[in-house]
Design an enzyme around this catalytic site. Sequence first.
Site, PDB file in Angstrom:
ATOM      1  N   ASP A  17     -10.214  -4.392   8.531  1.00  0.00           N
ATOM      2  CA  ASP A  17      -9.323  -5.720   8.849  1.00  0.00           C
ATOM      3  C   ASP A  17      -8.970  -5.996  10.190  1.00  0.00           C
ATOM      4  O   ASP A  17      -8.962  -6.906  10.919  1.00  0.00           O
ATOM      5  CB  ASP A  17      -8.200  -5.793   7.889  1.00  0.00           C
ATOM      6  CG  ASP A  17      -8.656  -5.533   6.590  1.00  0.00           C
ATOM      7  OD1 ASP A  17      -9.625  -5.667   6.166  1.00  0.00           O
ATOM      8  OD2 ASP A  17      -7.460  -4.833   5.636  1.00  0.00           O
ATOM      9  N   GLU A  77     -21.106  -4.193   2.612  1.00  0.00           N
ATOM     10  CA  GLU A  77     -21.221  -5.418   2.231  1.00  0.00           C
ATOM     11  C   GLU A  77     -22.282  -6.319   2.764  1.00  0.00           C
ATOM     12  O   GLU A  77     -22.897  -7.232   1.778  1.00  0.00           O
ATOM     13  CB  GLU A  77     -19.903  -6.136   2.848  1.00  0.00           C
ATOM     14  CG  GLU A  77     -18.707  -5.639   2.262  1.00  0.00           C
ATOM     15  CD  GLU A  77     -17.505  -5.388   3.204  1.00  0.00           C
ATOM     16  OE1 GLU A  77     -16.549  -4.476   2.917  1.00  0.00           O
ATOM     17  OE2 GLU A  77     -17.728  -5.907   4.333  1.00  0.00           O
ATOM     18  N   GLU A 108     -12.469   1.680  -4.970  1.00  0.00           N
ATOM     19  CA  GLU A 108     -10.835   1.032  -5.338  1.00  0.00           C
ATOM     20  C   GLU A 108     -11.177   0.578  -6.805  1.00  0.00           C
ATOM     21  O   GLU A 108     -12.223  -0.041  -6.970  1.00  0.00           O
ATOM     22  CB  GLU A 108     -10.669  -0.268  -4.445  1.00  0.00           C
ATOM     23  CG  GLU A 108      -9.516  -0.833  -5.035  1.00  0.00           C
ATOM     24  CD  GLU A 108      -9.098  -1.993  -4.063  1.00  0.00           C
ATOM     25  OE1 GLU A 108      -9.742  -2.242  -2.761  1.00  0.00           O
ATOM     26  OE2 GLU A 108      -8.086  -2.535  -4.321  1.00  0.00           O
ATOM     27  N   HIS A 114      -0.732  -0.977  -4.428  1.00  0.00           N
ATOM     28  CA  HIS A 114      -2.052  -0.167  -4.462  1.00  0.00           C
ATOM     29  C   HIS A 114      -1.604   1.213  -4.073  1.00  0.00           C
ATOM     30  O   HIS A 114      -1.114   1.399  -2.890  1.00  0.00           O
ATOM     31  CB  HIS A 114      -2.999  -0.791  -3.520  1.00  0.00           C
ATOM     32  CG  HIS A 114      -3.175  -2.143  -4.042  1.00  0.00           C
ATOM     33  ND1 HIS A 114      -4.067  -3.041  -3.599  1.00  0.00           N
ATOM     34  CD2 HIS A 114      -2.523  -3.103  -4.861  1.00  0.00           C
ATOM     35  CE1 HIS A 114      -4.209  -4.231  -4.202  1.00  0.00           C
ATOM     36  NE2 HIS A 114      -3.183  -4.410  -4.777  1.00  0.00           N
ATOM     37  N   VAL A 122     -12.418   7.750  16.993  1.00  0.00           N
ATOM     38  CA  VAL A 122     -11.557   8.805  16.947  1.00  0.00           C
ATOM     39  C   VAL A 122     -11.921  10.046  15.875  1.00  0.00           C
ATOM     40  O   VAL A 122     -12.130   9.769  14.749  1.00  0.00           O
ATOM     41  CB  VAL A 122     -10.114   7.976  16.229  1.00  0.00           C
ATOM     42  CG1 VAL A 122      -9.045   8.970  16.151  1.00  0.00           C
ATOM     43  CG2 VAL A 122      -9.523   6.939  17.208  1.00  0.00           C
ATOM     44  N   ASP A 169       0.762  -1.224  -0.023  1.00  0.00           N
ATOM     45  CA  ASP A 169       0.056  -0.091  -0.015  1.00  0.00           C
ATOM     46  C   ASP A 169       0.704   1.224  -0.046  1.00  0.00           C
ATOM     47  O   ASP A 169       1.593   1.357   1.051  1.00  0.00           O
ATOM     48  CB  ASP A 169      -1.075   0.078   1.393  1.00  0.00           C
ATOM     49  CG  ASP A 169      -2.373  -0.713   1.093  1.00  0.00           C
ATOM     50  OD1 ASP A 169      -2.383  -1.086  -0.006  1.00  0.00           O
ATOM     51  OD2 ASP A 169      -2.783  -1.037   2.013  1.00  0.00           O
ATOM     52  N   ASP A 209      -2.158  -3.863  -9.901  1.00  0.00           N
ATOM     53  CA  ASP A 209      -1.811  -5.357  -9.477  1.00  0.00           C
ATOM     54  C   ASP A 209      -2.587  -6.442 -10.152  1.00  0.00           C
ATOM     55  O   ASP A 209      -3.686  -6.619  -9.961  1.00  0.00           O
ATOM     56  CB  ASP A 209      -1.948  -5.225  -7.870  1.00  0.00           C
ATOM     57  CG  ASP A 209      -2.248  -6.696  -7.447  1.00  0.00           C
ATOM     58  OD1 ASP A 209      -1.749  -7.598  -7.962  1.00  0.00           O
ATOM     59  OD2 ASP A 209      -2.271  -6.785  -6.064  1.00  0.00           O
ATOM     60  N   THR A 242     -19.747  -1.138  11.953  1.00  0.00           N
ATOM     61  CA  THR A 242     -20.122  -0.092  11.068  1.00  0.00           C
ATOM     62  C   THR A 242     -19.381   1.087  11.942  1.00  0.00           C
ATOM     63  O   THR A 242     -19.124   0.898  13.146  1.00  0.00           O
ATOM     64  CB  THR A 242     -21.609   0.118  10.692  1.00  0.00           C
ATOM     65  OG1 THR A 242     -22.102   1.010  10.018  1.00  0.00           O
ATOM     66  CG2 THR A 242     -22.568   0.347  12.316  1.00  0.00           C
TER      67      THR A 242
HETATM   68  P1  AMP Z   1     -14.309  -1.152   6.427  1.00  0.00           P
HETATM   69  O1  AMP Z   1     -15.480  -0.077   6.056  1.00  0.00           O
HETATM   70  O2  AMP Z   1     -14.546  -2.456   6.532  1.00  0.00           O
HETATM   71  O3  AMP Z   1     -13.117  -0.638   5.612  1.00  0.00           O
HETATM   72  O4  AMP Z   1     -14.103  -0.695   8.051  1.00  0.00           O
HETATM   73  C1  AMP Z   1     -14.235   0.631   8.301  1.00  0.00           C
HETATM   74  C2  AMP Z   1     -14.535   0.434   9.843  1.00  0.00           C
HETATM   75  O5  AMP Z   1     -13.456   1.103  10.671  1.00  0.00           O
HETATM   76  C3  AMP Z   1     -16.218   1.104  10.275  1.00  0.00           C
HETATM   77  O6  AMP Z   1     -17.003   0.362  10.139  1.00  0.00           O
HETATM   78  C4  AMP Z   1     -15.895   1.688  11.766  1.00  0.00           C
HETATM   79  O7  AMP Z   1     -16.122   0.916  12.622  1.00  0.00           O
HETATM   80  C5  AMP Z   1     -14.286   1.905  11.618  1.00  0.00           C
HETATM   81  N1  AMP Z   1     -13.775   3.173  11.681  1.00  0.00           N
HETATM   82  C6  AMP Z   1     -14.056   4.109  10.691  1.00  0.00           C
HETATM   83  N2  AMP Z   1     -13.527   5.354  10.982  1.00  0.00           N
HETATM   84  C7  AMP Z   1     -13.264   5.100  12.394  1.00  0.00           C
HETATM   85  C8  AMP Z   1     -12.749   6.221  13.365  1.00  0.00           C
HETATM   86  N3  AMP Z   1     -12.364   7.516  13.028  1.00  0.00           N
HETATM   87  N4  AMP Z   1     -12.395   5.756  14.526  1.00  0.00           N
HETATM   88  C9  AMP Z   1     -12.724   4.422  14.836  1.00  0.00           C
HETATM   89  N5  AMP Z   1     -13.066   3.615  14.051  1.00  0.00           N
HETATM   90  C10 AMP Z   1     -13.503   4.079  12.865  1.00  0.00           C
HETATM   91  C1  GLC Z   2      -8.094  -3.889  -0.230  1.00  0.00           C
HETATM   92  C2  GLC Z   2      -6.727  -3.085  -1.104  1.00  0.00           C
HETATM   93  C3  GLC Z   2      -5.778  -2.976  -0.366  1.00  0.00           C
HETATM   94  C4  GLC Z   2      -5.916  -2.390   1.315  1.00  0.00           C
HETATM   95  C5  GLC Z   2      -6.915  -3.375   1.580  1.00  0.00           C
HETATM   96  C6  GLC Z   2      -7.223  -3.074   3.118  1.00  0.00           C
HETATM   97  O1  GLC Z   2      -7.767  -5.283  -0.073  1.00  0.00           O
HETATM   98  O2  GLC Z   2      -6.863  -3.697  -2.397  1.00  0.00           O
HETATM   99  O3  GLC Z   2      -4.612  -2.040  -0.868  1.00  0.00           O
HETATM  100  O4  GLC Z   2      -4.839  -2.830   1.890  1.00  0.00           O
HETATM  101  O5  GLC Z   2      -8.193  -3.545   0.888  1.00  0.00           O
HETATM  102  O6  GLC Z   2      -8.589  -3.346   3.727  1.00  0.00           O
END
Ligand code: AMP
Ligand code: GLC
Length: 466
Positions: A449, A306, A96, A185, A438, A42, A212, A351
Amino acid sequence: MKKSLREKIRLWKSLYANAFENATNALPRIGGVLLAYNTNIDAIKYLDGKDLEGRIEKVGKNRIFELIENPPERITSLEELFAGILRSIKLGKAMEWFVESKEVSDYLRKWGWDELRIGGQAGIMANLLGGVYRVPTIVHVPQNPKLQAELFVDGPIYVPVFEEGKFKLVHPREAVKENEEELIHYIFEFPRGFQVFNIAAPRENRFIANADEYNARVHMRNEFREHFNDVVKNVDLAIISGLHVLKESYETYKDVLNEVDAQLDVLNERNIRSHFEFAYTANRKVRRALINLLSKFTSVGLNEVELASLMQIIGDEELAREVLEGHVFSVIDAMHLLMDETGIQRIHFHTYGYYMALTQYKNEKVRDALLFAALAAAAKAMYGNVESLSQIRDALSVPTSERAFLIEEELGREFGEAENGVIDLGDRQLTFIPAKIVTSPKSTVGIGDTISSSAFVSEFAMFLSP
Ligand code: AMP
Ligand code: GLC
């Protein structure tokens, strides 16, 4: 009796502190975790408004602005690159797109980055689980060039190698292949309120230009495929990710899923619990195939986008829309539906502001695992890279989402007062936790992740007796 806001804050503060202790004491009990399949580099760039405006003017502002409204969803020209970045800023949404032009890849490489980090769900989880939690971790790397290998931190992080007739596990830095490709990426991060021309970001997020071709095909290394039986002898958990990129047009998409299916059979024969980390899967046929595959997993992790996308397949458009809009009871209905459809034991939904888990077993450890995951997520948001458990402990001082307390009250009205976040639904348990938020995160990539892997691994660790 209804609790006051102060009582709630106090209660969750102590639950958080206990969960941190319980999870960190338990993590050393895990023998090993397998992480497959997507690892990449990344290249993170924190966008600078003036620099971006200059580049856009040079390439042609009018055409780029037209493309923002008609998104090509892939990048074959510089105009499309900037349209993607601007669209993501305008909507405050993570997006992406694949780079399909040498000119654009060369431009991106020249533009450069502020920071390089290990990327891909598998790569990110490896540095967290192996590097920070010190859990022995075997990670799949489709390519292992020096630039990427050096981004893995020190710790029990291994890749399988097969040399002189022998199977071995070594740190990625000890298995570098100079001639392999750098899968980069480009991640463009922007804060809430970030302004370019007349566009302002409603919330922080990132746009990813993905250059990639290996992870796009879910390329599996030979050592990994052929010696899968040896690999799994060393683990008691597996986290699978990276299948979301598959497209129908690849003749190989079914072959890839058959291979994964066979590997899942091996994991199940050995009673290795497995988690599937969902990511937005554009192709509906692939999405359907992934839902079918879920019955072979123990657990799945997903966010609102999702979950909504799965409801388009197994629910209906209305439920999908309600999930996306954040109606908590629709989210719960959707989780039940997914569990009915797949028989999966555990669904972890996250979320902004709260997380929920629906499980076919009942235990407070599920809640402690979610709380620990929320601390890890807050640390990731604060520091960008989590490097130590003490950074995660620091997150105890991040405020807990007060909006989530209102949702907790709604749940209380529907299901009766929850026992500290744990709701008994008869044959299933619903667990709810208010998360830590935060206010000005350093970066956003990889938080999801961090949440899913921390919760899955720590829950399992707490179930193992000391
Ligand atoms: P994803 O959408 O799977 O990449 O996950 C993002 C997740 O990160 C969100 O569902 C939140 O729960 C968490 N998140 C995003 N922004 C913040 C933040 N500023 N502080 C704490 N958690 C966060
Ligand atoms: C996706 C992106 C990768 C990133 C990851 C984070 O897999 O391709 O660049 O690190 O999401 O969740």
